[in-house]
Design an enzyme around this catalytic site. Structure first.
Site, PDB file in Angstrom:
ATOM      1  N   CYS A 215       0.819  -1.329   0.047  1.00  0.00           N
ATOM      2  CA  CYS A 215       0.103  -0.007   0.015  1.00  0.00           C
ATOM      3  C   CYS A 215       0.997   1.302  -0.078  1.00  0.00           C
ATOM      4  O   CYS A 215       0.491   2.245  -0.065  1.00  0.00           O
ATOM      5  CB  CYS A 215      -1.037   0.042   1.068  1.00  0.00           C
TER       6      CYS A 215
ATOM      7  N   CYS B 268       1.267   9.755   7.536  1.00  0.00           N
ATOM      8  CA  CYS B 268       2.792   9.215   7.760  1.00  0.00           C
ATOM      9  C   CYS B 268       2.633   9.454   9.356  1.00  0.00           C
ATOM     10  O   CYS B 268       3.414   8.582  10.027  1.00  0.00           O
ATOM     11  CB  CYS B 268       3.667  10.009   7.080  1.00  0.00           C
TER      12      CYS B 268
END
Length: 292
Positions: free
Chosen positions: A35, A105
């Site tokens: 991913c 992130c």
């Protein structure tokens, strides 16, 4: 090319604590390379139960590397209880900012830390709160099958970051970012979450000042630094001045004016009417600002 600030670029180009801890007390992996992002974190505690060493390995973009690097620097010296309270917002505060499209992130870093703490507790026979491990595999019902994101993770990330739109959830978790078929369901979850009268609204949210008082010293310093970097320094720099945070001693914020501000005869007014006013507005009116 993303418009990264200097702190993000520094952590990207000069990442701290890369690798694996030798004989770690805890290890965790989150994400999925198929991913686009994956993160492995390992840590070791000292005799006082504080994180003495922490390292990471990541597969991802500049934001993933920078977020992972910032996370390891942030949690060093913390107890596991203190580290368990670290959120993706704290990681972003260390970096100054991240593009909204890259906020996932910082969320990945938070998840890796929580998973490592859970790993340590399991190894030592301690009870684990599964709700802290919303990495798509442990708790909740999967909403986004493309990225394995659960409804529990959506609610958690939304509450931490005050997100109200499905598109924002995509930026923070990737959910809905592939086929898009789950976007309507994500919006339903958010509408239910923020609907007046739900359990999340049963008690009034803490004020910024109340929230600040509950933080550890490290987080207080990071919060003050964040406001200085976002709300104060850019204004002073437009006129040829600047400012740096020197120390936080109790409720006293010690700063040093730089550039033209350092020699300005109105520097005391700048400290009180602008710098301290911003600190009061965004953090707490209990804080005072003094020149170091």
């Amino acid at each position: 090319m993303w418009n990264y600030n200097k702190k993000v670029m520094d952590h990207f180009l000069n990442p701290r604590n890369v690798g694996e801890v030798e004989n770690p007390d805890a290890v965790a992996e989150v994400g999925n390379m198929s991913c686009g992002d994956a993160l492995k974190i390992s840590l070791k505690l000292d005799d006082q139960g504080r994180i003495a060493d922490v390292k990471f390995q990541t597969f991802g973009c500049a934001s993933a590397i920078a977020s992972s690097s910032a996370l390891t620097e942030l949690v060093k010296g913390m107890t596991l209880d203190e580290a368990s309270k670290v959120t993706n917002r704290d990681i972003v505060n260390v970096l100054g900012e991240l593009p909204e499209e890259k906020m996932h992130c910082s969320v990945m870093g938070m998840e890796a830390l929580q998973a490592a703490i859970a790993d340590y507790k399991r190894k030592h026979g301690e009870k684990v709160d599964e709700t802290t491990e919303d990495d798509g595999d442990h708790e909740g019902r999967i909403v986004c099958h493309c990225f394995g994101v659960t409804d529990a993770k959506i609610r958690k990330v939304a509450k931490i970051n005050n997100l109200h739109k499905a598109e924002e959830i995509t930026e923070y978790t990737k959910a809905g970012g592939a086929c898009g078929s789950c976007l309507d369901k994500i919006q339903e979850i958010l509408d239910e979450l923020w609907r007046p009268g739900t359990s999340e609204h049963a008690q009034p949210a803490a004020t910024p000042a109340e929230d600040f008082e509950k933080l550890s010293l490290v987080k207080k310093v990071l919060r003050v630094q964040d406001i200085i970097d976002r709300e104060i320094k850019p204004v002073l720099e437009r006129d040829g001045g600047s400012i740096e945070l020197v120390d936080l001693n109790g409720n006293e914020v010690q700063v040093r004016l730089q550039g033209i501000c350092a020699t300005c005869p109105n520097s005391k007014l700048t400290l009180k009417r602008f710098v301290e006013a911003k600190i009061h507005e965004f953090i707490s009116d209990k804080l005072t600002v003094v020149e170091a």
